[in-house]
Design a protein around this motif. Sequence first.
Motif, PDB file in Angstrom:
ATOM      1  N   UNK A  22       1.081  -1.043   0.467  1.00  0.00           N
ATOM      2  CA  UNK A  22      -0.217  -0.009  -0.041  1.00  0.00           C
ATOM      3  C   UNK A  22       0.847   1.245   0.172  1.00  0.00           C
ATOM      4  N   UNK A  23       2.074   1.379  -0.193  1.00  0.00           N
ATOM      5  CA  UNK A  23       3.027   2.497   0.024  1.00  0.00           C
ATOM      6  C   UNK A  23       3.131   3.012  -1.067  1.00  0.00           C
ATOM      7  N   UNK A  24       2.662   2.728  -2.596  1.00  0.00           N
ATOM      8  CA  UNK A  24       2.734   3.584  -3.695  1.00  0.00           C
ATOM      9  C   UNK A  24       0.992   3.526  -3.927  1.00  0.00           C
ATOM     10  N   UNK A  25       1.106   5.369  -4.257  1.00  0.00           N
ATOM     11  CA  UNK A  25      -0.118   5.940  -4.231  1.00  0.00           C
ATOM     12  C   UNK A  25      -0.143   5.683  -5.862  1.00  0.00           C
ATOM     13  N   UNK A  26      -0.825   5.710  -6.558  1.00  0.00           N
ATOM     14  CA  UNK A  26      -1.428   5.928  -8.270  1.00  0.00           C
ATOM     15  C   UNK A  26      -1.804   7.654  -8.366  1.00  0.00           C
ATOM     16  N   UNK A  27      -0.793   7.980  -9.998  1.00  0.00           N
ATOM     17  CA  UNK A  27      -0.199   9.232  -9.785  1.00  0.00           C
ATOM     18  C   UNK A  27      -2.035   9.599 -10.716  1.00  0.00           C
ATOM     19  N   UNK A  28      -2.606  10.757 -10.449  1.00  0.00           N
ATOM     20  CA  UNK A  28      -3.333  11.157 -11.371  1.00  0.00           C
ATOM     21  C   UNK A  28      -2.725  11.733 -13.058  1.00  0.00           C
ATOM     22  N   UNK A  29      -3.337  11.223 -13.893  1.00  0.00           N
ATOM     23  CA  UNK A  29      -3.988  11.702 -15.254  1.00  0.00           C
ATOM     24  C   UNK A  29      -3.072  13.079 -15.645  1.00  0.00           C
ATOM     25  N   UNK A  30      -1.817  13.683 -16.087  1.00  0.00           N
ATOM     26  CA  UNK A  30      -1.334  14.939 -16.044  1.00  0.00           C
ATOM     27  C   UNK A  30      -0.838  15.359 -17.554  1.00  0.00           C
ATOM     28  N   UNK A  31      -1.979  15.194 -18.286  1.00  0.00           N
ATOM     29  CA  UNK A  31      -1.094  15.776 -20.074  1.00  0.00           C
ATOM     30  C   UNK A  31       0.768  15.989 -19.808  1.00  0.00           C
ATOM     31  N   UNK A  33      -4.019  -3.410  -2.698  1.00  0.00           N
ATOM     32  CA  UNK A  33      -3.025  -1.381  -2.671  1.00  0.00           C
ATOM     33  C   UNK A  33      -2.037  -2.095  -3.308  1.00  0.00           C
ATOM     34  N   UNK A  34      -1.557  -0.915  -3.453  1.00  0.00           N
ATOM     35  CA  UNK A  34      -0.504  -0.378  -4.106  1.00  0.00           C
ATOM     36  C   UNK A  34       0.934  -0.639  -4.008  1.00  0.00           C
ATOM     37  N   UNK A  35       2.305  -1.061  -4.564  1.00  0.00           N
ATOM     38  CA  UNK A  35       3.508  -1.431  -4.200  1.00  0.00           C
ATOM     39  C   UNK A  35       4.129  -1.091  -5.934  1.00  0.00           C
ATOM     40  N   UNK A  36       5.316  -0.520  -5.844  1.00  0.00           N
ATOM     41  CA  UNK A  36       6.577  -0.076  -6.620  1.00  0.00           C
ATOM     42  C   UNK A  36       7.298  -0.787  -6.504  1.00  0.00           C
ATOM     43  N   UNK A  37       7.785  -1.091  -7.970  1.00  0.00           N
ATOM     44  CA  UNK A  37       8.985  -2.360  -8.041  1.00  0.00           C
ATOM     45  C   UNK A  37       9.930  -1.374  -9.006  1.00  0.00           C
ATOM     46  N   UNK A  38      10.631  -2.086  -9.477  1.00  0.00           N
ATOM     47  CA  UNK A  38      11.931  -2.224 -10.481  1.00  0.00           C
ATOM     48  C   UNK A  38      12.174  -3.129 -11.279  1.00  0.00           C
ATOM     49  N   UNK A  39      12.300  -2.029 -12.777  1.00  0.00           N
ATOM     50  CA  UNK A  39      12.293  -2.450 -14.022  1.00  0.00           C
ATOM     51  C   UNK A  39      13.853  -3.095 -14.350  1.00  0.00           C
ATOM     52  N   UNK A  40      13.489  -4.870 -14.468  1.00  0.00           N
ATOM     53  CA  UNK A  40      15.393  -5.490 -14.106  1.00  0.00           C
ATOM     54  C   UNK A  40      15.291  -5.896 -15.677  1.00  0.00           C
ATOM     55  N   UNK A  41      14.420  -5.770 -16.431  1.00  0.00           N
ATOM     56  CA  UNK A  41      14.983  -6.981 -18.211  1.00  0.00           C
ATOM     57  C   UNK A  41      13.490  -7.634 -17.833  1.00  0.00           C
TER      58      UNK A  41
END
Length: 396
Positions: free
Chosen positions: A7-16, A194-202
């Motif tokens: 739940x530590x990641x909060x989605x970002x509102x759309x922003x053009x 809930x929300x969660x952020x991870x890092x891309x790795x291939x």
Amino acid sequence: MSEHKLGGWIPSEPDPRDYRLVYGAYEYAALPEEWTPPADSFSIHDQGKINSCVGHAIAGQYEVKGNPAMAYGWIYGNRRYTDYRGEGLNTREALKTVQNDGVPPLPRFPYDEEVPEIIRLFEKEAEALLPEARDRKIGNYYRLSTADECRRAMFEGKCVVLGLFLLDGMMDTGAGTDPMVRVPAAANGIQMLGGHLVGGFGWDRRGIRFANSWSEKWGENGFGYLEDGLFGWSEQHGFPIPLVEAWAFELGKEPEKRETGWYQQDGRWRYRDADGSDHVGWLETWAWFYLDADGNMTTSWQKIDNVWYYFNQSGVMQTGWLYDGSKDVWYYLTNSGGMAVGWKKIEGKWYYFNGSGAMVTGLQSITGKQYYFFERSQGGHLRGEMLRTDGAGAIQ
């Protein structure tokens, strides 16, 4: 039951105004089937019960690029560019802080505490560490829309982080062995985790590979995979929140400055042209938008020159299949964005859309002939496909 905070990641509102990365078909075709970044010194960290996944994911991307372990708590505690001071973080706002203030190595700020303690520690040590941290700022950051955009961005050297809005059954949140984040089986009746952020790795044949801040005990020694179908799933099923929110960013570059472009006025998005005037009508930047006669960006259904178009929450004109979950109705938007009405051949199969653009199913009388359109998926095809009988599809 999850052994780590979710739940530590909060989605970002759309922003053009968000920068976008747009690639051509030849750039996607050049990607290998499997690829892993050369990151010999990279290590998986453990956020434990702290809502600091955003800090961990962004700091981890520095480490992927050959830097030492960076201070994830510094990112989590820096709230100088947002009024939000609660638990968790928004990706766009976190990237903005790193663009302005950078991040120091982990030994210089070794804390991983929860709010408000981490904010207090940041403010206590910020002035002494800011000169060093600002040597490691990021440049531009970009919002990504597809799995292939994530692959291309990683392949050309950019850092990628992925926000996951998790529903029950999508992901093993305990210290299990299943490394997959899977496409949900349905859009209704599923518990939101809930929300969660991870890092891309291939990536490999299973999907986008990511490093998770839930220790090496999770997944494949701390790594997992996102199925490609998660991208775009929400729009296809009428779900209100994207399941994946992906961002790319660049290390060691100064951000570009724009004198023109998107700005917000009275809660509405507008676009300023190079001559200083507000744009009206169709606008093509990284996608197609439409601004009404007052200069405001349009969203949802819009009738333009007697043709219906659909614009998502970010104002982007949509094409292809569109599902309205509230009505349980499918629409089809052509390559030019216009809503299909009447007969339409799509990928070699015939469909019929009524005067409101809704795809019909079941037995239908059309211009005096009877036709049958499948009411559910048949052999993997989207429901609504016309039953083939004679050469025209009419039932004799």
